[in-house]
Enzyme design. Sequence first.
Site, mmCIF file in Angstrom:
data_model
loop_
_atom_site.group_PDB
_atom_site.id
_atom_site.type_symbol
_atom_site.label_atom_id
_atom_site.label_comp_id
_atom_site.label_asym_id
_atom_site.label_seq_id
_atom_site.Cartn_x
_atom_site.Cartn_y
_atom_site.Cartn_z
ATOM 1 N N ARG A 3 -21.265 109.246 18.222
ATOM 2 C CA ARG A 3 -21.172 108.708 19.589
ATOM 3 C C ARG A 3 -20.580 107.296 19.505
ATOM 4 N NH1 ARG A 3 -22.967 111.732 23.537
ATOM 5 N NH2 ARG A 3 -22.566 110.157 25.126
ATOM 6 N N HIS A 61 -18.012 102.059 31.414
ATOM 7 C CA HIS A 61 -19.117 102.053 32.377
ATOM 8 C C HIS A 61 -19.569 100.605 32.590
ATOM 9 C CE1 HIS A 61 -19.927 106.411 31.954
ATOM 10 N NE2 HIS A 61 -19.763 106.256 30.661
ATOM 11 N N CYS A 93 -15.099 108.033 32.214
ATOM 12 C CA CYS A 93 -15.677 108.774 31.091
ATOM 13 C C CYS A 93 -15.642 110.300 31.297
ATOM 14 C CB CYS A 93 -17.083 108.257 30.805
ATOM 15 S SG CYS A 93 -17.611 108.642 29.139
HETATM 16 N N1 GLN Z 1 -20.256 114.017 27.934
HETATM 17 C C1 GLN Z 1 -19.077 113.214 27.641
HETATM 18 C C2 GLN Z 1 -19.140 112.598 26.240
HETATM 19 O O1 GLN Z 1 -20.196 112.426 25.684
HETATM 20 C C3 GLN Z 1 -18.928 112.104 28.643
HETATM 21 C C4 GLN Z 1 -20.045 111.081 28.546
HETATM 22 C C5 GLN Z 1 -20.004 110.047 29.663
HETATM 23 O O2 GLN Z 1 -19.548 110.345 30.764
HETATM 24 N N2 GLN Z 1 -20.554 108.835 29.383
HETATM 25 O O3 GLN Z 1 -18.078 112.214 25.712
#
Ligand code: GLN
Length: 243
Positions: free
Chosen positions: A132, A195, A98
């Site tokens: 998101r 993740h 990520c």
């Molecule tokens: N900050 C980055 C985003 O929101 C990565 C997030 C993450 O590592 N889960 O895309």
Amino acid sequence: MSTPIAQPVRILQLYPNDMNIYGDNGNLQVLKKRLEWRGYDVEVVSYNVGDSLPMQVDIVLGGGGQDSGQAVIHADLLKIKDSIIGWAEDGVPMLAVCGLYQLFGHFFQTSEGARMEGVGIFEAETYATPERLIGNVVARNSQFGDIIGYENHSGQTYLKKGASAFARVIKGAGNNVKDGQEGARFKSTIGTYLHGSLLPKNPAIADFLIETAVTRKYGSFNEKLVDDQVAQQARRIARNRPR
Ligand code: GLN
């Protein structure tokens, strides 16, 4: 645990203080344990901002982080960029999840429009969006079969012409909401949004990283099978979770 083979394997964990969310530390635990089950001695080197980087590594791991965590480590990451690129080019197995996956591309453009320059291992560009992408993911890869994980990111990543995706999305979003690709692959370096952490539910990827590292360093690998019943049960349950 098997009799130690007295062949040490060094795992470098990048920025665990700032880039280690949604259980990503589990990836380190899985690699360590699966190496020890096969009798290898494991050395874990945690590298945080300002630390001295080891010259020799066998596996590199990097987890995810909030935009703020990426800002904390960004300048330091560019200082070690040449070492990371050298390892990738030399076939060192690496897993970037990520937030670090995004910074292994050319840039991550924040919601304020600022561009964080990346390492440039992946021909990829990432743009933060108001939406998101959150939820359970199943993706498919010809080498590892179905890959099961969890995503939570605002950034959407687009691979440039000639770049290789890591997997094809079956359930979820992956790199973005348009092209059905998940992650990126360059030699033995894997970038992914997954993740969970990723490796407990995807032992085939863990063993790829381990076997690549040990074979690269010692010329052969102790292919002792390990009991993956728990991992297979976790896969069955996680695969059927709703998005
Ligand atoms: N900050 C980055 C985003 O929101 C990565 C997030 C993450 O590592 N889960 O895309």
